[in-house]
Design an enzyme around this catalytic site. Sequence first.
Site, mmCIF file in Angstrom:
data_model
loop_
_atom_site.group_PDB
_atom_site.id
_atom_site.type_symbol
_atom_site.label_atom_id
_atom_site.label_comp_id
_atom_site.label_asym_id
_atom_site.label_seq_id
_atom_site.Cartn_x
_atom_site.Cartn_y
_atom_site.Cartn_z
ATOM 1 N N THR A 72 0.858 -1.197 0.000
ATOM 2 C CA THR A 72 0.000 0.000 0.000
ATOM 3 C C THR A 72 0.891 1.243 0.000
ATOM 4 O OG1 THR A 72 -1.778 -1.155 1.121
ATOM 5 C CG2 THR A 72 -1.794 1.241 1.282
ATOM 6 N N GLN A 168 0.459 -9.815 -6.433
ATOM 7 C CA GLN A 168 -0.102 -11.166 -6.522
ATOM 8 C C GLN A 168 0.681 -12.050 -7.494
ATOM 9 O OE1 GLN A 168 -2.230 -12.282 -4.441
ATOM 10 N NE2 GLN A 168 -3.212 -10.451 -3.595
ATOM 11 N N SER A 188 4.901 -7.380 -1.864
ATOM 12 C CA SER A 188 4.587 -7.385 -0.434
ATOM 13 C C SER A 188 4.879 -8.775 0.141
ATOM 14 C CB SER A 188 3.100 -7.050 -0.258
ATOM 15 O OG SER A 188 2.753 -7.094 1.095
ATOM 16 N N ALA A 189 5.679 -8.824 1.223
ATOM 17 C CA ALA A 189 6.173 -10.099 1.738
ATOM 18 C C ALA A 189 5.057 -11.039 2.208
ATOM 19 C CB ALA A 189 7.143 -9.839 2.889
ATOM 20 N N HIS A 190 3.993 -10.475 2.817
ATOM 21 C CA HIS A 190 3.003 -11.373 3.443
ATOM 22 C C HIS A 190 2.131 -12.105 2.432
ATOM 23 C CE1 HIS A 190 -0.913 -9.017 3.358
ATOM 24 N NE2 HIS A 190 -0.070 -8.031 3.105
ATOM 25 N N THR A 226 13.504 4.247 10.510
ATOM 26 C CA THR A 226 14.418 3.138 10.815
ATOM 27 C C THR A 226 14.001 1.883 10.052
ATOM 28 O OG1 THR A 226 14.759 4.067 12.997
ATOM 29 C CG2 THR A 226 15.383 1.749 12.703
ATOM 30 N N CYS A 316 -8.971 -5.301 1.685
ATOM 31 C CA CYS A 316 -9.159 -3.906 2.075
ATOM 32 C C CYS A 316 -10.621 -3.505 1.991
ATOM 33 C CB CYS A 316 -8.355 -2.988 1.183
ATOM 34 S SG CYS A 316 -6.657 -3.474 1.144
#
Length: 374
Positions: A72, A168, A188-190, A226, A316
Amino acid sequence: MRSIYLDHNATTPLLLEAADAMRRTEAEAFGNPASAHHIGRAARRALEDARERIAALLGASPDEVTFTSGATEANNLAVFALAGGRVTASPIEHPCVVEPLRQLETRGFAVDWWPANSRGLVAPSPVHADARLVCVMLANHETGAIQPVREIAAALPTKTALHCDAVQAVGKFPVNFRELGVTTLTASAHKFGGPKGVGVLLAKRGTKLHPLLFGGHQQQGKRPGTESAPLAAGMAAALDHATRNMPANLAKLTALRARLWERLCELGPVVLNGPEIGATDVVPTTLNVSFPGCRADLLLMALDLAGVACSTGSACSSGSLLPSPVLRAMGLSDELLHSALRFSLSPRLELDDIDEAASRISSVLRPMWKFATL
Ligand code: PLP
């Protein structure tokens, strides 16, 4: 009752390999990568190692990789940085691309929307001479349809940037940033067994990225804050694992998708939304199906009670009863729009899980269909 999770496009469980990498990095390199001392330098090394591995796995250079909190943020960063007055976009983008574009419209930017066809593929046409950005995703989150991104990139004038949301696609089939010819790409990693809260924006060398955030010099000021070496290490480990197992995973997913469709067809007059079984332009993680005569939201709740987790669209917009903008752009009738469910699969499922899910869908559906015909 055992739960059957068929919502892997929303998120995936953390892979053991990713959890191990995160635990190890947190133990051995917990420091702030910006700190000058040896503890900070260890964290910096772990972070840069993850950046190099992700870059290599996606066909990019390490200096083209910016870590973000997820896709996002990465999509917002790309859209706001590259939109120069006029944008062209596919109408089937994820809300985190569509909403930044709507924001730009309220600021006087022009957005031209390409149409999509009934299989869920964008139908490109020449862009306006003033267009500075085109947004086309690689694999659609609701239908799995793989978009002709490489062909679109090849046809664009050099002054027009191409942003590609590959969320995706990455980890599911080979994605090579350089070969695709896009300006920016997000992952996106997840979505592939990595941790939640980390993603990347790949940006071709020389692309000017104006930051969304201010107050730090990290990542050349493009994304201050960070950096998390453990999250980056978890993402790299998950992508590495997904890439190594890709051919076997794709074969398994193709079989699972075909089996689910076969079982659903036995139940009654179901309709497949998106590329057909056996098509080559679909990620076999995804099967979007309408159950005419049933309301998708009621079906979803009944299936949840029966231990089957699936979705009516992107995570979402879950909780919203609005029909999917993706399916609407594909021209589905109201009947098909309001009765559509998305099943999204993982190679860790077995054919038995699919059969069991289909049997539970059958017990939930039968009374609903009976009621609908009274
Ligand atoms: N883009 C697509 C195609 C998605 O499916 C999603 C998540 O559903 C996102 C972007 C957002 O990703 P994240 O959860 O990392 O913000």
